[in-house]
Write an enzyme that holds these catalytic residues in place. Structure first.
Site, PDB file in Angstrom:
ATOM      1  N   TYR A  39      52.633  46.857  17.620  1.00 35.68           N
ATOM      2  CA  TYR A  39      52.940  45.224  19.219  1.00 35.68           C
ATOM      3  C   TYR A  39      51.360  46.041  20.330  1.00 35.68           C
ATOM      4  O   TYR A  39      50.759  45.492  21.069  1.00 35.68           O
ATOM      5  CB  TYR A  39      53.622  44.885  19.455  1.00 35.68           C
TER       6      TYR A  39
ATOM      7  N   ASN B 132      63.351  27.330  22.781  1.00 35.85           N
ATOM      8  CA  ASN B 132      62.890  26.905  21.101  1.00 35.85           C
ATOM      9  C   ASN B 132      64.788  27.774  21.587  1.00 35.85           C
ATOM     10  O   ASN B 132      65.827  28.176  20.433  1.00 35.85           O
ATOM     11  CB  ASN B 132      62.107  28.463  21.208  1.00 35.85           C
TER      12      ASN B 132
ATOM     13  N   ARG C 192      58.902  26.488  27.225  1.00 34.82           N
ATOM     14  CA  ARG C 192      58.957  26.963  25.384  1.00 34.82           C
ATOM     15  C   ARG C 192      59.655  28.154  24.482  1.00 34.82           C
ATOM     16  O   ARG C 192      60.408  27.388  23.827  1.00 34.82           O
ATOM     17  CB  ARG C 192      57.406  26.623  24.925  1.00 34.82           C
TER      18      ARG C 192
ATOM     19  N   SER D 217      56.527  32.872  21.445  1.00 36.74           N
ATOM     20  CA  SER D 217      55.839  31.860  22.463  1.00 36.74           C
ATOM     21  C   SER D 217      55.648  32.629  24.036  1.00 36.74           C
ATOM     22  O   SER D 217      55.961  33.465  24.097  1.00 36.74           O
ATOM     23  CB  SER D 217      56.859  30.917  23.159  1.00 36.74           C
TER      24      SER D 217
HETATM   25  P1  A2P Z   1      53.384  29.371  22.856  1.00 30.48           P
HETATM   26  O1  A2P Z   1      52.590  30.951  22.632  1.00 30.48           O
HETATM   27  O2  A2P Z   1      51.549  29.193  23.685  1.00 30.48           O
HETATM   28  O3  A2P Z   1      53.602  28.772  23.184  1.00 30.48           O
HETATM   29  P2  A2P Z   1      55.431  30.992  15.753  1.00 30.48           P
HETATM   30  O4  A2P Z   1      56.316  32.067  16.087  1.00 30.48           O
HETATM   31  O5  A2P Z   1      55.728  30.092  14.293  1.00 30.48           O
HETATM   32  O6  A2P Z   1      54.728  32.207  15.130  1.00 30.48           O
HETATM   33  O7  A2P Z   1      55.016  30.140  16.380  1.00 30.48           O
HETATM   34  C1  A2P Z   1      54.209  30.524  17.761  1.00 30.48           C
HETATM   35  C2  A2P Z   1      53.003  29.739  18.170  1.00 30.48           C
HETATM   36  O8  A2P Z   1      53.834  28.633  18.467  1.00 30.48           O
HETATM   37  C3  A2P Z   1      52.451  29.765  19.577  1.00 30.48           C
HETATM   38  O9  A2P Z   1      51.020  29.389  19.013  1.00 30.48           O
HETATM   39  C4  A2P Z   1      53.037  28.764  20.471  1.00 30.48           C
HETATM   40  O10 A2P Z   1      52.177  28.781  21.419  1.00 30.48           O
HETATM   41  C5  A2P Z   1      53.796  28.401  19.814  1.00 30.48           C
HETATM   42  N1  A2P Z   1      55.241  27.617  20.062  1.00 30.48           N
HETATM   43  C6  A2P Z   1      56.012  28.139  20.132  1.00 30.48           C
HETATM   44  N2  A2P Z   1      57.474  27.366  20.662  1.00 30.48           N
HETATM   45  C7  A2P Z   1      57.098  26.282  20.411  1.00 30.48           C
HETATM   46  C8  A2P Z   1      57.578  25.017  21.407  1.00 30.48           C
HETATM   47  N3  A2P Z   1      58.592  24.898  21.413  1.00 30.48           N
HETATM   48  N4  A2P Z   1      56.063  24.403  20.732  1.00 30.48           N
HETATM   49  C9  A2P Z   1      55.100  23.824  20.601  1.00 30.48           C
HETATM   50  N5  A2P Z   1      54.657  25.208  19.827  1.00 30.48           N
HETATM   51  C10 A2P Z   1      55.069  26.690  20.322  1.00 30.48           C
END
Ligand code: A2P
Length: 278
Positions: free
Chosen positions: A49, A239, A235, A230
């Site tokens: 990362y 979460n 967000r 996120s």
């Molecule tokens: P962002 O970084 O703009 O918040 P995963 O963990 O399943 O890979 O998902 C990551 C994706 O989900 C990212 O695109 C993130 O966008 C988005 N994401 C994370 N938390 C939320 C939330 N509470 N609502 C909507 N989208 C979210």
């Protein structure tokens, strides 16, 4: 606050952590500080990362005691092989400013290299040396988990895999459960692809939550460890706010029905994936 899940070796891991994959180095320190402020006590890292130094700065600056933050890192297959794995672990420890990892994982098996069993032996050695408390893997299929067990007698405490409502991998989870391997989910939100699904939107409206909170709550109730990502502080805080309610049986039955099997997979098939050259 989130709960803890116990490993087969007796150590406990916070069920909900913050994943830093894809966070740009210049944003990482601030996001990790905000995550610790929001209550996260588990951070999922990996050398690939390329932001371990920045996570380390946030950890060093934090008022939260080092012992209260569960830190995972992973060794990338370009560092596979017994001696290389030991070296890679030392480097990640230095970058993250830690003396010991709570959990260290093989990042994916890279079967074409033929080195994952030897590398697993290095993780066993790292645990003996006290540099890591618990050892596990990521992106392993059951046949590869079985091979590690057969070759070394040491069962990984955890397997971190892609898992979300569109890709539920119930057979693999059964294998994990049968061997006392905790299932940890990367992309637990399905990279947000499922968040506009009518079923999830409906359940979210009923509970006065967001679809993301419904998915994360479902994951928690399945006993999975999760590391939602996120890049947005609001967000990321949202979460973490998934502990004050419970899904109804009918909600869970509907979510089971969302599984698309392999058609729902977003990441690669790690048996076929070529090793990137960096
Ligand atoms: P962002 O970084 O703009 O918040 P995963 O963990 O399943 O890979 O998902 C990551 C994706 O989900 C990212 O695109 C993130 O966008 C988005 N994401 C994370 N938390 C939320 C939330 N509470 N609502 C909507 N989208 C979210």
């Amino acid at each position: 606050m989130g709960g803890l899940i116990e490993f087969s070796d007796g150590q406990e891991i916070p069920q909900l952590g913050f994943g830093v994959a894809g966070i740009l180095p210049e944003n990482t320190q601030g996001m990790v500080e905000a995550a610790l402020d929001a209550g996260y006590r588990m951070i999922d890292n990996a050398s690939i990362y390329k932001n371990e130094v920045e996570v380390g700065r946030a950890l060093a600056k934090s008022a939260v005691a080092a012992d209260d933050i569960f830190i995972t890192s992973k060794v990338w297959p370009l560092d596979f092989g017994f001696d290389n794995v030991i070296k890679a672990c030392h480097k990640s420890l230095a970058d993250l400013q830690r003396k010991q990892f709570d959990l260290y994982l093989l990042h994916w098996p890279a079967p074409s290299l033929g080195l994952y069993v030897e590398s697993w032996k290095a993780l066993i050695e790292l645990r003996k040396l006290g540099l890591v408390k618990s050892i596990g893997v990521s992106n392993f299929y059951p046949n590869q988990l079985q091979e590690l067990i057969d070759e070394t007698g040491v069962v990984p405490v955890i397997n971190q895999i892609e898992l979300h409502p569109y890709y539920q991998r119930r057979d693999e989870k059964k294998f994990h459960n049968a061997h006392n391997i905790v299932t940890e989910c990367w992309s637990p939100l399905g990279r947000a692809t499922c968040l506009e699904d009518d079923v999830l939107v409906g359940i979210a409206q009923k509970h006065g939550k967001t679809p993301a909170q419904i998915v994360l709550r479902w994951q928690i109730e399945q006993g999975n460890v999760i590391i939602p990502r996120s890049r947005n502080v609001g967000r990321m805080q949202q979460n973490f706010d998934v502990f004050g309610f419970a899904l109804h049986d009918e909600d869970k039955a509907k979510i089971v029905g969302l599984d698309k099997g392999l058609d729902g997979r977003l990441g690669p098939d790690f048996d076929l994936e070529e090793l990137p050259n960096d």
